[in-house]
Write a protein that holds these residues in place. Structure first.
Motif, PDB file in Angstrom:
ATOM      1  N   SER A  80       0.885  -1.081   0.043  1.00  0.00           N
ATOM      2  CA  SER A  80      -0.012   0.185  -0.118  1.00  0.00           C
ATOM      3  C   SER A  80       0.752   1.013  -0.135  1.00  0.00           C
ATOM      4  N   THR A  81       0.848   1.996  -0.912  1.00  0.00           N
ATOM      5  CA  THR A  81       1.755   3.071  -1.239  1.00  0.00           C
ATOM      6  C   THR A  81       0.941   4.383  -1.627  1.00  0.00           C
ATOM      7  N   GLY A  82       1.593   5.614  -1.182  1.00  0.00           N
ATOM      8  CA  GLY A  82       0.923   6.827  -1.728  1.00  0.00           C
ATOM      9  C   GLY A  82       1.462   7.357  -3.071  1.00  0.00           C
ATOM     10  N   ASP A  83       1.114   8.460  -3.377  1.00  0.00           N
ATOM     11  CA  ASP A  83       1.593   9.173  -4.509  1.00  0.00           C
ATOM     12  C   ASP A  83       2.650  10.036  -4.166  1.00  0.00           C
ATOM     13  N   GLY A  84       3.671  10.224  -5.350  1.00  0.00           N
ATOM     14  CA  GLY A  84       4.725  10.937  -5.536  1.00  0.00           C
ATOM     15  C   GLY A  84       6.068  10.338  -4.884  1.00  0.00           C
ATOM     16  N   MET A  85       6.223   9.147  -4.869  1.00  0.00           N
ATOM     17  CA  MET A  85       7.510   8.527  -4.370  1.00  0.00           C
ATOM     18  C   MET A  85       8.534   8.743  -5.369  1.00  0.00           C
ATOM     19  N   ASP A  86       9.682   8.866  -4.871  1.00  0.00           N
ATOM     20  CA  ASP A  86      10.784   9.023  -5.895  1.00  0.00           C
ATOM     21  C   ASP A  86      11.426   7.503  -5.553  1.00  0.00           C
ATOM     22  N   LEU A  87      12.569   7.468  -6.472  1.00  0.00           N
ATOM     23  CA  LEU A  87      12.947   5.942  -6.550  1.00  0.00           C
ATOM     24  C   LEU A  87      13.661   5.482  -5.314  1.00  0.00           C
ATOM     25  N   GLU A  88      14.521   6.410  -4.625  1.00  0.00           N
ATOM     26  CA  GLU A  88      15.157   6.269  -3.190  1.00  0.00           C
ATOM     27  C   GLU A  88      14.066   5.796  -2.347  1.00  0.00           C
ATOM     28  N   GLU A  89      12.949   6.295  -2.305  1.00  0.00           N
ATOM     29  CA  GLU A  89      11.897   5.732  -1.481  1.00  0.00           C
ATOM     30  C   GLU A  89      11.293   4.438  -1.854  1.00  0.00           C
TER      31      GLU A  89
END
Length: 324
Positions: A80-89
């Motif tokens: 379950s994830t949100g929006d706007g993650m970058d690759l490091e996250e």
């Protein structure tokens, strides 16, 4: 003669010890093989990491994952994830999933610094399959397989449908282009597909927007190049905030279908997200079933849909997967 008997007894004792040792080794090997067979036959866990994973735009994709997991005997977990993650996250989440037992990872790569090094580091731990888009600068140098639509072809297709509606005559018409992530490989290819068609027809592109449509100048047509952008543009249009601009776009959610059905979206290109999910899970399973398996890029199809043919027989299966 006594020496001969003693020697014979000594040899028999040696053979007995060797035989017993050999039997013990065989028992250990058999036990190990049985353990490995049991371990091998246990469901392997595949974790899936995509942006905003609970959003309805992933419904068909999740359904494809589920069907392939059943067919391949895999255990599936969609993070379950949100929006706007970058690759490091995303990498932090992936490492956490591996630590808790994931045997493979399916990942939608986000923008980030040095994506090749990060993805290679992850791949050293478990098999990795990319979906929807390759990470920028990774495709040519990486063996990571990518399961995705033909982004350039989809951008080209929606622009060609627009030209059909104008009979190829778009002189004096203005256009706005909106995409959620213009810096991604998918975003750039879709945009190039659109621009190659429209600019060749003499179109005037008034603006490019990322995420937000607020304060954009009035245009005749808005082209939205991903599901989030399409639904956002349709919401604006429904609220009369697009100054009567026509909306065309790429989408694969039930919300996007709703706006097409109500006539707010004029035409929509739909990538086969179900097949993307099914094939990505199948590739992950192949990695886990065969030590010598090498993944390969796979391209999923797309469909052009208009309101008048939305509920036609040929689109029933596509709409069914979106609603799961």
């Amino acid at each position: 003669m006594k020496k001969s008997i003693i020697k014979s007894m000594t040899n028999s004792k040696k053979w007995f010890i060797v035989t017993e040792a050999s039997m013990a080794v065989l028992v250990l090997i058999l036990a190990l093989l049985l353990f490995l067979e049991k371990k091998w036959n246990e469901p392997r866990l595949v974790s899936v990491i995509v942006q905003n994973s609970d959003d309805s735009q992933w419904s068909a994709f999740r359904y494809g994952l589920k069907m392939a997991a059943q067919d391949q005997g895999m255990e599936l977990f969609v993070v379950s994830t949100g929006d706007g993650m970058d690759l490091e996250e995303e990498m932090e989440i992936a490492q956490r999933e591996i630590d808790r037992g994931a045997d493979a990872v399916i990942l939608q790569p986000a923008a980030g610094t040095d994506p090749q090094a990060l993805l290679k580091k992850l791949e050293q731990r478990v098999p990795v399959v990319l979906v929807e888009s390759a990470a920028i600068k990774v495709r040519d140098a990486s063996v990571l397989p990518v399961v995705e639509p033909d982004h350039y072809a989809m951008g080209k297709a929606i622009a060609e449908e627009l030209l059909k509606d104008y009979n190829g005559k778009i002189d004096g018409k203005s256009f706005g282009i909106v995409t959620e992530n213009a810096g991604s490989e998918a975003g750039m290819k879709r945009q190039k597909g659109v621009l190659d068609i429209l600019r060749n027809a003499g179109a005037h592109i008034s603006w490019f927007a990322q995420n937000s449509l607020e304060s954009q100048p009035k245009v005749d047509v808005v082209l939205a190049l991903d599901d989030s952008s399409l639904t956002a543009a349709a919401e604006y249009a429904a609220a009369n905030n697009l100054h009567r601009a026509l909306v065309y776009g790429i989408g694969h959610s039930t919300e996007a279908v709703y706006y097409l059905d109500t006539g707010i979206v004029k035409c929509m290109v739909v990538p086969d997200a179900f097949y993307m999910g099914y094939q990505s899970m199948t590739q992950a399973a192949e990695y886990l079933h065969s030590y010598f398996y090498y993944g390969q890029d796979q391209t999923v199809s797309h469909t052009v849909i208009r309101r008048r043919e939305l509920f036609s027989k040929k689109n029933q299966e596509l709409l069914f997967t979106m609603s799961q």
